[in-house]
Write a protein that holds these residues in place. Structure first.
Motif, PDB file in Angstrom:
ATOM      1  N   TYR A   1      13.925  -5.759  -2.152  1.00  0.00           N
ATOM      2  CA  TYR A   1      15.324  -5.962  -2.537  1.00  0.00           C
ATOM      3  C   TYR A   1      15.438  -6.874  -3.758  1.00  0.00           C
ATOM      4  CZ  TYR A   1      20.125  -7.511  -2.527  1.00  0.00           C
ATOM      5  OH  TYR A   1      21.399  -7.817  -2.910  1.00  0.00           O
ATOM      6  N   HIS A   2      14.610  -7.894  -3.808  1.00  0.00           N
ATOM      7  CA  HIS A   2      14.672  -8.836  -4.921  1.00  0.00           C
ATOM      8  C   HIS A   2      13.838  -8.392  -6.123  1.00  0.00           C
ATOM      9  CE1 HIS A   2      17.031 -11.823  -2.811  1.00  0.00           C
ATOM     10  NE2 HIS A   2      16.197 -11.785  -1.786  1.00  0.00           N
ATOM     11  N   GLY A   3      13.279  -7.197  -6.062  1.00  0.00           N
ATOM     12  CA  GLY A   3      12.529  -6.670  -7.191  1.00  0.00           C
ATOM     13  C   GLY A   3      11.172  -7.305  -7.392  1.00  0.00           C
ATOM     14  N   GLU A   4      10.610  -7.900  -6.328  1.00  0.00           N
ATOM     15  CA  GLU A   4       9.339  -8.608  -6.448  1.00  0.00           C
ATOM     16  C   GLU A   4       8.155  -7.792  -5.931  1.00  0.00           C
ATOM     17  OE1 GLU A   4       9.797 -12.347  -4.520  1.00  0.00           O
ATOM     18  OE2 GLU A   4      11.616 -12.864  -5.634  1.00  0.00           O
ATOM     19  N   ALA A   5       8.402  -6.661  -5.285  1.00  0.00           N
ATOM     20  CA  ALA A   5       7.300  -5.814  -4.814  1.00  0.00           C
ATOM     21  C   ALA A   5       6.653  -5.101  -5.992  1.00  0.00           C
ATOM     22  CB  ALA A   5       7.819  -4.795  -3.804  1.00  0.00           C
ATOM     23  N   PHE A   6       5.394  -4.704  -5.832  1.00  0.00           N
ATOM     24  CA  PHE A   6       4.642  -3.998  -6.881  1.00  0.00           C
ATOM     25  C   PHE A   6       4.606  -4.813  -8.174  1.00  0.00           C
ATOM     26  CE2 PHE A   6       5.581   0.579  -5.172  1.00  0.00           C
ATOM     27  CZ  PHE A   6       5.100   0.199  -3.937  1.00  0.00           C
TER      28      PHE A   6
END
Length: 296
Positions: free
Chosen positions: A130-135
């Motif tokens: 959700y916070h754009g921190e994956a991958f």
């Protein structure tokens, strides 16, 4: 003639792949390399675990050593020990390795029946998405399976995590929570496996008409993976269970009554999943309502 044959044999020998390539080993003679040799060539898992420990303590490829050691420990029914190892040494690993360590940890929690910890870690992974921190902030990542590389999208990863979360809720017999999660996963990336799990959630809640409509989609082959023999077999088993449950209810009409408070609570949960706008990738618009539940 003999000289030609000898030249041919020498050429074949020179073209033979190096030992480490042939056995899919990293090159060199470091503690980690020796651990992989013992694991893959000598087939000695206990010996490999000892050498992986040495590699970690020596600071040799700690990311790979910790992950590989945990996987071997799991195979040796030492999952609890593997969990403690990851928790103790993951701070020595790079930021890039944390996501894969989380995936190993989730499998270990599942094997040990530590459902609450599994659920919390799955929720944490959804928060990162959700916070754009994956991958590492990218829309895709490269994964490997059976020696082959392939691309995984944020959308597919989100659906996979939601599917695992739904299954964890089912182990707690929290079928209402599992239903909400599976419905969201199906919106993002529908497939027959999650559809069957959703169907089972509805059967457990005595909502047979809804269960049958979802099961029909699988049996009609309209969902991804629904044409596989495994999916069809499971769908047919669920159909038999559904028919049996409906037969039991008909013989006991009191079983048809569903509490109005239950339905009201379900409507409230589903309303919380109404997509809201996001400044991030489109996938985050689909999963953003899940953040309030993740904070619980």
């Amino acid at each position: 003639m003999n000289s030609r044959r000898k030249l041919g044999e020498k050429k074949q020998e020179s073209e033979a792949p190096p030992f480490h390539v042939l056995h899919k080993l990293p090159p060199g003679d470091s503690p980690y390399v020796r651990a992989k040799h013992v694991q893959l060539v000598e087939k000695d898992p206990d010996g490999a675990i000892v050498l992986f420990w040495k590699a970690i303590n020596a600071g040799d490829r700690v990311d790979s050593a910790l992950k590989d050691m945990a996987v071997v420990m799991k195979q040796q029914d030492r999952a609890e020990e593997a969990i403690e190892a990851i928790k103790s040494f993951r701070d020595r690993c790079s930021k890039q390795a944390q996501e894969s360590l989380d995936n190993v940890l989730i499998d270990l929690y599942k094997k040990c029946g530590r459902i609450e910890e599994q659920i919390e870690l799955l929720k944490q992974k959804l928060r990162l998405i959700y916070h754009g921190e994956a991958f590492n902030g990218k829309p895709t990542k490269t994964a490997r399976s059976h020696g082959k590389k392939f691309q995984v999208t944020i959308k597919r990863e989100t659906s996979r995590i939601l599917g695992n979360l739904g299954w964890a809720y089912m182990q707690q017999e929290n079928y209402l929570a599992a239903e909400v999660v599976y419905r969201k996963a199906q919106i993002i990336d529908p497939d027959s496996n999650k559809a069957c799990n959703l169907c089972l959630c509805l059967i457990k809640q005595m909502r047979y008409t809804e269960a049958r409509s979802i099961l029909d989609e699988v049996l009609q082959g309209t969902l991804a993976g629904s044409n596989s023999s495994k999916s069809r077999n499971r769908a047919e088993e669920l159909l038999q269970e559904l028919n049996q449950c409906q037969s039991d209810v008909l013989s006991n009409p009191l079983g048809l009554k569903i509490d109005d408070a239950f339905l009201e609570g379900l409507d409230q949960l589903m309303n919380e999943w109404t997509p809201v706008r996001s400044r991030r990738l489109p996938i985050f618009e689909e999963i953003s309502p899940f953040r309030d539940q993740l904070a619980c």
